[in-house]
Design a protein around this motif. Structure first.
Motif, PDB file in Angstrom:
ATOM      1  N   ASN A  64       5.444  12.569  18.090  1.00 32.52           N
ATOM      2  CA  ASN A  64       4.789  13.699  18.729  1.00 32.52           C
ATOM      3  C   ASN A  64       3.838  14.319  17.719  1.00 32.52           C
ATOM      4  O   ASN A  64       4.255  15.093  16.839  1.00 32.52           O
ATOM      5  CB  ASN A  64       5.824  14.728  19.198  1.00 32.52           C
ATOM      6  N   LYS A  65       2.576  13.972  17.831  1.00 30.28           N
ATOM      7  CA  LYS A  65       1.597  14.424  16.846  1.00 30.28           C
ATOM      8  C   LYS A  65       1.285  15.906  17.001  1.00 30.28           C
ATOM      9  O   LYS A  65       0.875  16.559  16.043  1.00 30.28           O
ATOM     10  CB  LYS A  65       0.324  13.593  16.976  1.00 30.28           C
ATOM     11  N   THR A  66       1.492  16.439  18.179  1.00 30.87           N
ATOM     12  CA  THR A  66       1.188  17.852  18.414  1.00 30.87           C
ATOM     13  C   THR A  66       2.046  18.750  17.525  1.00 30.87           C
ATOM     14  O   THR A  66       1.565  19.729  16.959  1.00 30.87           O
ATOM     15  CB  THR A  66       1.417  18.204  19.888  1.00 30.87           C
ATOM     16  N   VAL A  67       3.323  18.400  17.428  1.00 32.96           N
ATOM     17  CA  VAL A  67       4.241  19.200  16.620  1.00 32.96           C
ATOM     18  C   VAL A  67       4.645  18.476  15.339  1.00 32.96           C
ATOM     19  O   VAL A  67       5.554  18.921  14.632  1.00 32.96           O
ATOM     20  CB  VAL A  67       5.495  19.582  17.432  1.00 32.96           C
ATOM     21  N   LYS A  68       3.982  17.374  15.049  1.00 32.08           N
ATOM     22  CA  LYS A  68       4.243  16.600  13.832  1.00 32.08           C
ATOM     23  C   LYS A  68       5.724  16.263  13.708  1.00 32.08           C
ATOM     24  O   LYS A  68       6.405  16.609  12.728  1.00 32.08           O
ATOM     25  CB  LYS A  68       3.765  17.366  12.598  1.00 32.08           C
ATOM     26  N   ASN A 125      16.051  12.911  13.639  1.00 27.50           N
ATOM     27  CA  ASN A 125      14.762  13.586  13.697  1.00 27.50           C
ATOM     28  C   ASN A 125      14.109  13.720  12.325  1.00 27.50           C
ATOM     29  O   ASN A 125      14.783  13.707  11.292  1.00 27.50           O
ATOM     30  CB  ASN A 125      14.934  14.981  14.295  1.00 27.50           C
ATOM     31  N   CYS A 126      12.808  13.873  12.360  1.00 29.73           N
ATOM     32  CA  CYS A 126      12.037  13.987  11.127  1.00 29.73           C
ATOM     33  C   CYS A 126      10.780  14.797  11.410  1.00 29.73           C
ATOM     34  O   CYS A 126      10.136  14.606  12.445  1.00 29.73           O
ATOM     35  CB  CYS A 126      11.683  12.580  10.635  1.00 29.73           C
ATOM     36  N   ALA A 127      10.457  15.705  10.516  1.00 28.48           N
ATOM     37  CA  ALA A 127       9.215  16.464  10.623  1.00 28.48           C
ATOM     38  C   ALA A 127       8.287  16.047   9.487  1.00 28.48           C
ATOM     39  O   ALA A 127       8.748  15.802   8.370  1.00 28.48           O
ATOM     40  CB  ALA A 127       9.491  17.960  10.539  1.00 28.48           C
ATOM     41  N   TYR A 128       7.024  15.944   9.779  1.00 26.91           N
ATOM     42  CA  TYR A 128       6.056  15.634   8.730  1.00 26.91           C
ATOM     43  C   TYR A 128       4.975  16.701   8.744  1.00 26.91           C
ATOM     44  O   TYR A 128       4.765  17.380   9.751  1.00 26.91           O
ATOM     45  CB  TYR A 128       5.470  14.226   8.913  1.00 26.91           C
ATOM     46  N   SER A 129       4.305  16.828   7.614  1.00 29.00           N
ATOM     47  CA  SER A 129       3.335  17.907   7.507  1.00 29.00           C
ATOM     48  C   SER A 129       1.916  17.424   7.225  1.00 29.00           C
ATOM     49  O   SER A 129       0.970  18.201   7.331  1.00 29.00           O
ATOM     50  CB  SER A 129       3.743  18.892   6.419  1.00 29.00           C
ATOM     51  N   ASN A 130       1.770  16.144   6.874  1.00 32.92           N
ATOM     52  CA  ASN A 130       0.445  15.641   6.515  1.00 32.92           C
ATOM     53  C   ASN A 130      -0.276  15.149   7.762  1.00 32.92           C
ATOM     54  O   ASN A 130       0.045  14.092   8.299  1.00 32.92           O
ATOM     55  CB  ASN A 130       0.578  14.515   5.486  1.00 32.92           C
ATOM     56  N   SER A 131      -1.250  15.903   8.218  1.00 31.59           N
ATOM     57  CA  SER A 131      -1.960  15.541   9.438  1.00 31.59           C
ATOM     58  C   SER A 131      -2.813  14.287   9.268  1.00 31.59           C
ATOM     59  O   SER A 131      -3.254  13.696  10.250  1.00 31.59           O
ATOM     60  CB  SER A 131      -2.840  16.711   9.889  1.00 31.59           C
ATOM     61  N   ALA A 132      -3.033  13.885   8.023  1.00 34.18           N
ATOM     62  CA  ALA A 132      -3.820  12.667   7.769  1.00 34.18           C
ATOM     63  C   ALA A 132      -2.981  11.404   7.897  1.00 34.18           C
ATOM     64  O   ALA A 132      -3.521  10.299   7.889  1.00 34.18           O
ATOM     65  CB  ALA A 132      -4.426  12.731   6.373  1.00 34.18           C
TER      66      ALA A 132
END
Lengths: 114, 112
Positions: free
Chosen positions: B67-71, B22-29
């Motif tokens: 999953n763009k909703t939860v990045k 798993n991986c989380a990202y924070s940059n919405s761009a």
């Protein structure tokens, strides 16, 4: 087989020395990159080049410079090596149009500065 | 600042099982995401990528979910093999930049 070749696998240098890390790619890629890799910090971009004689700073350019005189070769220079530059250095290239995304990496140079 | 992170630094799985990294990202761009595999003594190797207009992409034994909703980004490896043992990095590209942002990596260990 296409490849990115880094001239040295291991290097040991002394504080204050000028260090050259060489990278050559045979894929005719326009873009070339230098990253450093440290445990727990992932890969961080030092410099990149999108054309011969062109260079751009990455996120951590301090203490480094680069040279790209030919399309296939991208050199990283440590002007005066310091112990905090002990790291794994990775060279990469990518074709035009892919920016910094589809990177092809070399095997890395593990640099130790004593 | 904007960053890419990983939930688990080390994942141990039994040979033949499926793996999920798993991986989380924070940059919405960010509009392009990549997974790289790094074996010991080698440079990272491109595995699979996905654009932000997609939710899922499949390769050979690997699937990336976005999953763009939860990045959130994940890499699924089916029927994990010993040769899959490596460090896996997710990375994001915010808007076609040359500056790819890498996560710190997850080590996958495959038990025989």
């Amino acid at each position: 087989d296409v490849k990115v070749t880094q001239s040295s696998r291991y290097l040991v240098k002394r504080t204050g020395e000028k260090v050259f890390l060489e990278c050559v790619q045979d894929m005719d890629h326009e873009n070339m990159f230098w990253y450093r890799q440290d445990p727990g910090l992932g890969l961080r971009l030092i410099y990149f080049s999108y054309d011969v004689k062109m260079k751009e700073k990455g996120d951590i350019p301090e203490g480094y410079s680069v040279s790209r005189e030919k399309k296939e070769r991208f050199s990283l220079i440590l002007e005066s090596a310091s112990t905090n530059q002990t790291s794994m250095y990775l060279c990469a290239s990518s074709p035009v149009g892919t920016g910094g995304s589809k990177l092809f990496f070399g095997s890395g140079t593990q640099l130790s500065v004593l | 600042g904007e960053s890419v992170g990983l939930h688990l630094p080390t994942l141990s799985v039994q040979e033949g099982d499926n793996s999920i990294i798993n991986c989380a990202y924070s940059n919405s761009a960010s509009d392009y995401f990549i997974w790289y595999k790094q074996e010991s003594g080698k440079g990272p190797q491109f595995i699979i990528d996905i654009r932000s207009n997609m939710d899922k992409r499949q390769g050979q034994r690997v699937t990336v979910l976005l999953n763009k909703t939860v990045k959130h980004l994940s890499l699924q490896i089916a029927a994990t093999q010993p040769g899959d043992s490596a460090v896996y990095f997710c990375a994001e590209n915010p808007g076609g930049s040359y500056k790819l942002i890498f996560g710190s990596g997850t080590r996958l260990l495959v038990r025989p």
